[in-house]
Design an enzyme around this catalytic site. Structure first.
Site, mmCIF file in Angstrom:
data_model
loop_
_atom_site.group_PDB
_atom_site.id
_atom_site.type_symbol
_atom_site.label_atom_id
_atom_site.label_comp_id
_atom_site.label_asym_id
_atom_site.label_seq_id
_atom_site.Cartn_x
_atom_site.Cartn_y
_atom_site.Cartn_z
ATOM 1 N N ARG A 1 -1.873 6.766 -4.115
ATOM 2 C CA ARG A 1 -2.665 6.475 -5.315
ATOM 3 C C ARG A 1 -1.812 6.341 -6.565
ATOM 4 N NH1 ARG A 1 -8.079 7.585 -4.248
ATOM 5 N NH2 ARG A 1 -8.535 7.660 -6.462
ATOM 6 N N HIS B 1 1.450 -31.506 -4.457
ATOM 7 C CA HIS B 1 1.090 -31.518 -5.873
ATOM 8 C C HIS B 1 1.877 -30.475 -6.668
ATOM 9 C CE1 HIS B 1 -2.021 -34.342 -4.977
ATOM 10 N NE2 HIS B 1 -2.559 -33.522 -4.081
ATOM 11 N N ASN C 1 -7.970 12.093 -12.917
ATOM 12 C CA ASN C 1 -7.836 10.726 -12.425
ATOM 13 C C ASN C 1 -8.888 9.892 -13.136
ATOM 14 O OD1 ASN C 1 -9.111 9.152 -9.432
ATOM 15 N ND2 ASN C 1 -7.722 8.309 -10.907
ATOM 16 N N GLY C 2 -8.422 8.868 -13.870
ATOM 17 C CA GLY C 2 -9.381 8.028 -14.573
ATOM 18 C C GLY C 2 -8.840 7.640 -15.935
ATOM 19 N N LYS D 1 -2.483 1.904 -4.303
ATOM 20 C CA LYS D 1 -3.425 1.441 -3.283
ATOM 21 C C LYS D 1 -4.833 1.304 -3.841
ATOM 22 C CE LYS D 1 -4.424 1.471 1.456
ATOM 23 N NZ LYS D 1 -3.950 0.078 1.557
ATOM 24 N N LYS E 1 1.839 -10.191 1.012
ATOM 25 C CA LYS E 1 2.524 -9.073 1.693
ATOM 26 C C LYS E 1 4.002 -9.064 1.334
ATOM 27 C CE LYS E 1 -0.047 -7.065 2.485
ATOM 28 N NZ LYS E 1 -1.424 -7.172 2.263
ATOM 29 N N GLU F 1 -2.218 -14.474 2.171
ATOM 30 C CA GLU F 1 -1.997 -13.083 2.542
ATOM 31 C C GLU F 1 -0.538 -12.857 2.955
ATOM 32 O OE1 GLU F 1 -3.490 -10.523 1.970
ATOM 33 O OE2 GLU F 1 -2.862 -9.033 3.429
ATOM 34 N N TRP G 1 -0.298 7.645 -11.522
ATOM 35 C CA TRP G 1 0.007 6.230 -11.744
ATOM 36 C C TRP G 1 -0.239 6.016 -13.220
ATOM 37 C CZ3 TRP G 1 -2.303 1.593 -13.311
ATOM 38 C CH2 TRP G 1 -1.643 0.425 -12.916
ATOM 39 N N CYS H 1 -4.019 7.548 -9.502
ATOM 40 C CA CYS H 1 -3.775 8.980 -9.607
ATOM 41 C C CYS H 1 -4.557 9.698 -8.514
ATOM 42 C CB CYS H 1 -4.175 9.607 -10.939
ATOM 43 S SG CYS H 1 -3.316 8.892 -12.338
ATOM 44 N N GLU I 1 4.552 -8.033 -2.317
ATOM 45 C CA GLU I 1 4.214 -6.634 -2.597
ATOM 46 C C GLU I 1 5.324 -5.677 -2.187
ATOM 47 O OE1 GLU I 1 -0.501 -5.757 -2.162
ATOM 48 O OE2 GLU I 1 0.489 -6.376 -0.343
HETATM 49 C C1 G6P Z 1 -4.633 -2.881 -4.731
HETATM 50 C C2 G6P Z 1 -3.996 -2.659 -3.376
HETATM 51 C C3 G6P Z 1 -4.274 -3.858 -2.476
HETATM 52 C C4 G6P Z 1 -5.764 -4.127 -2.380
HETATM 53 C C5 G6P Z 1 -6.395 -4.283 -3.762
HETATM 54 C C6 G6P Z 1 -7.910 -4.278 -3.676
HETATM 55 O O1 G6P Z 1 -3.979 -3.905 -5.399
HETATM 56 O O2 G6P Z 1 -2.610 -2.452 -3.516
HETATM 57 O O3 G6P Z 1 -3.757 -3.606 -1.179
HETATM 58 O O4 G6P Z 1 -5.987 -5.277 -1.631
HETATM 59 O O5 G6P Z 1 -6.025 -3.182 -4.604
HETATM 60 O O6 G6P Z 1 -8.315 -3.018 -3.218
HETATM 61 P P1 G6P Z 1 -9.641 -2.714 -2.426
HETATM 62 O O7 G6P Z 1 -9.578 -1.234 -2.171
HETATM 63 O O8 G6P Z 1 -10.766 -3.091 -3.339
HETATM 64 O O9 G6P Z 1 -9.634 -3.509 -1.187
#
Ligand code: G6P
Length: 611
Positions: free
Chosen positions: A27, A507, A98-99, A606, A488, A484, A74, A2, A491
């Site tokens: 957010r 395995h 937010n929280g 994010k 990506k 990674e 969110w 949020c 996501e």
């Molecule tokens: C969320 C974001 C990711 C990020 C993760 C950890 O899932 O979508 O992109 O890697 O949080 O966030 P941070 O801010 O701790 O790197």
């Protein structure tokens, strides 16, 4: 999760609030809303879904007024719907939040018994009612918020309006972030994050947990929740607003992928000592004696930051010869993990706010560990609780899928390992100098790889866009890059992807392989090359579509790959910076061809401030 924003000044607030929300949409984007002091009372507009739906609602029924608050959501308590959208109103009071309010069940019961009509399923509306009850008891808004928060347990950043006091906003924070922006011309702002305020001011006050502030057009007064006045000088933020714009790219993610060379230059500035082949490590907050006394490093992180931390384990073990463990922060929490004397805990986080990482680091600190953080967002929660912070300086990252922050985190991990290795006599001066020189040359190499492979990778994405499963394999430092690459793709394109240690393929994942499965094999010329090549051949023998990510001129890899993406020859430690680039581009183009929402993928946010 949020985002909240507020404006008090001499001009129409709605466009400023919407603009701020656009920069905070990363957010969360389940719903959005504004509350503005109108000529007679507070007026509210809310809409489910992306911000553009709120903009449509505002164009049909504009909001007039120079004081207002806004929110992008969110969903946590209550599904995304208009009634659950913020701001929430109770009597003359409107609140954005937010929280998460932890004692919401108990508060709801008490408020219902007191006769409050609660319209939504949210925890936030309860705060609005609590403040309203205090206002009804005769308190001014500031005192009412203070009293209401006395009953609330949990995480919050809130902004509150009352139609009885139309010239001010009261804000408060505990755990969730809140920045107050100090305008020059009789206006002030607040927001969850810096980018929302950059077009208006660079002078920012970061509220601490347990603080609140009263914002009026010509004043900002900060106090503790107990009422003690807080004097704090603002900080001037040197990010430019342009850094938070798309700059001609179709998506923020693409812009941020191409920004990596520049971001790394910023990360390296003042830290690479090319003359002596060492790292300037004063920000690390450890003396040379401290460095020698460390017995173990424990890395804590989530998501992409966890993958960056995994590269850190390789660097720390091989260059600094220090035992290193790595933990997914949410699994470290509450596990009774053992922290020993001489442990250094490194929390890695782009946002500096991820709740799991923050709480895990706090737990480690309570057990006596020293905390070093590697964070991008300045003065966020994790740096504030850390003993020292080695900032990544990547600038604002808006795309939900992290790219430039990943590369800069890996860079910081490597710089830290070199620094530590030298101080512990584990790393020769020659090797350190070679790495420092290599790091200095990386930005240009990355720029070349990006421009040189973009079209090829876009063609691959076009060809394999319909693949339902994709595998990414790598060994050594290429293993975190495989993870990674898969993350990506998952996501942003919603394609099932697995990142695997290449040696583990036999395995399990090998059973997934047939002639419809693209398998990316990362096999730069490193100490694992021969074995990775064998794994590539094993995949090929099962009719997989094999895409090699290899060092230029690797004829063996070319001979057995269906497609080959080449990167320049660099020291093994530097390969992740180059091999990750085609994988980021691949995920981007698959998502773009599929037409998914690249910068705001479904269900993600994010900054994750929930458990
Ligand atoms: C969320 C974001 C990711 C990020 C993760 C950890 O899932 O979508 O992109 O890697 O949080 O966030 P941070 O801010 O701790 O790197």
């Amino acid at each position: 999760m949020c985002g909240i924003v507020g404006y008090v000044g001499g001009t129409a607030s709605a466009p400023i609030l919407v603009d701020g929300l656009r920069r905070l949409e990363y957010r969360g984007y389940d719903s959005a809303g504004l509350a503005v002091h109108g000529p007679k009372s507070i007026e509210v507009r809310r809409a489910v879904g992306k911000l553009r739906n709120l903009e449509t609602a505002l164009s049909e029924r504009p909001l007039q007024g120079n004081v207002g608050i806004g929110h992008t959501r969110w969903a946590t308590h209550g599904r995304p719907s208009e009634v659950n959208a913020h701001p929430h109103v109770a009597g003359p009071v409107a609140v954005v939040h937010n929280g998460i309010i932890e004692n919401h069940l108990e508060l709801r019961k008490r408020l219902v018994e007191a006769g409050c009509k609660i319209a939504s399923d949210t925890d936030t509306e309860l705060v609005a009612h609590l403040v309203h009850l205090e206002v009804e008891r005769g308190k001014d808004l500031e005192s009412a918020v203070r009293a209401a928060l006395g009953e609330v347990q949990g995480a919050y950043a809130i902004a509150v309006l009352s139609s009885l006091e139309p010239h001010r906003i009261v804000v408060a924070k505990s755990s969730s972030p809140l920045v107050v922006g100090l305008g020059d011309e009789g206006e002030n702002f607040c927001a969850s994050d810096i980018p929302a305020l950059l077009p208006y001011t660079k002078k920012m006050l970061f509220l601490e947990d347990g603080e609140m502030a009263v914002l009026e057009a010509s004043s900002v007064r900060v106090t503790t929740l107990e009422g003690k006045v807080v004097e704090r000088a603002p900080r001037v933020i040197d990010w430019s607003p342009v850094m938070a714009e798309k700059a001609g790219y179709k998506h923020f993610m693409l812009k941020e992928i191409f920004e990596q060379p520049r971001a790394l230059e910023d990360t390296f500035r003042g830290r690479l000592d090319r003359e002596s082949g060492d790292i300037h490590g004063h920000e690390i907050g450890l003396s040379d004696d401290d460095a020698r006394a460390i017995r173990r490093v424990v890395l804590l992180a989530c998501g992409t930051s966890h993958h960056a931390a995994l590269t850190g384990r390789y660097f720390l073990e091989s260059l600094a010869k220090i035992p290193t463990t790595i933990e997914i922060a949410s699994e470290f929490r509450g596990r009774d993990a053992v922290i020993c004397e001489g442990d250094l805990v490194i929390a890695v986080s782009q946002s500096g706010e991820t709740l799991d990482t923050l709480v895990a680091a706090k737990e480690a600190k309570a057990k006596g560990a020293k905390i070093l953080s590697i964070v991008n967002v300045i003065d966020s929660a994790i740096p504030r609780m850390s003993d020292a912070t080695f900032y990544t300086h990547a600038g604002p990252e808006i795309g939900v899928a992290s790219t430039k922050c990943f590369s800069t985190q890996v860079a910081n991990m490597l710089m830290f390992a070199i620094w530590l290795g030298r101080r512990r006599d584990a790393l020769s001066a020659d090797k350190a100098a070679e790495l420092v020189e290599g790091l200095a040359r990386l930005p240009q190499m990355m720029a070349d790889v990006l421009t040189g492979t973009r079209q090829l990778v876009a063609n691959l994405a076009r060809r394999y866009v319909e693949a339902r499963d994709v595998l990414f394999l790598g060994r050594g430092l290429s293993f975190p890059i495989a993870l990674e690459g898969a993350l990506k793709l998952k996501e942003i394109s919603y394609v099932h992807a697995e990142g695997y240690a290449a040696g583990e393929m036999k395995h399990g994942p090998i059973a997934l392989i047939d002639n419809r499965v693209p398998v990316f094999v990362l096999l730069p010329k490193d100490s694992h090359h021969e074995r990775s090549l064998s794994n590539l051949q094993e995949a090929k023998a099962r009719e997989a579509i094999v895409i090699g990510i290899a060092t230029e001129g690797d004829e063996e890899a070319r001979a057995v790959s269906d497609d080959l993406v080449e990167v320049p020859d660099v020291a093994e430690e530097l390969t992740p910076f180059l091999t990750v680039l085609p994988l980021q581009l691949y995920a981007y183009y698959v998502a773009d061809f599929k037409g998914t929402d690249v910068d705001q993928p479904r269900n993600l946010a994010k900054t994750v401030t929930v458990e």
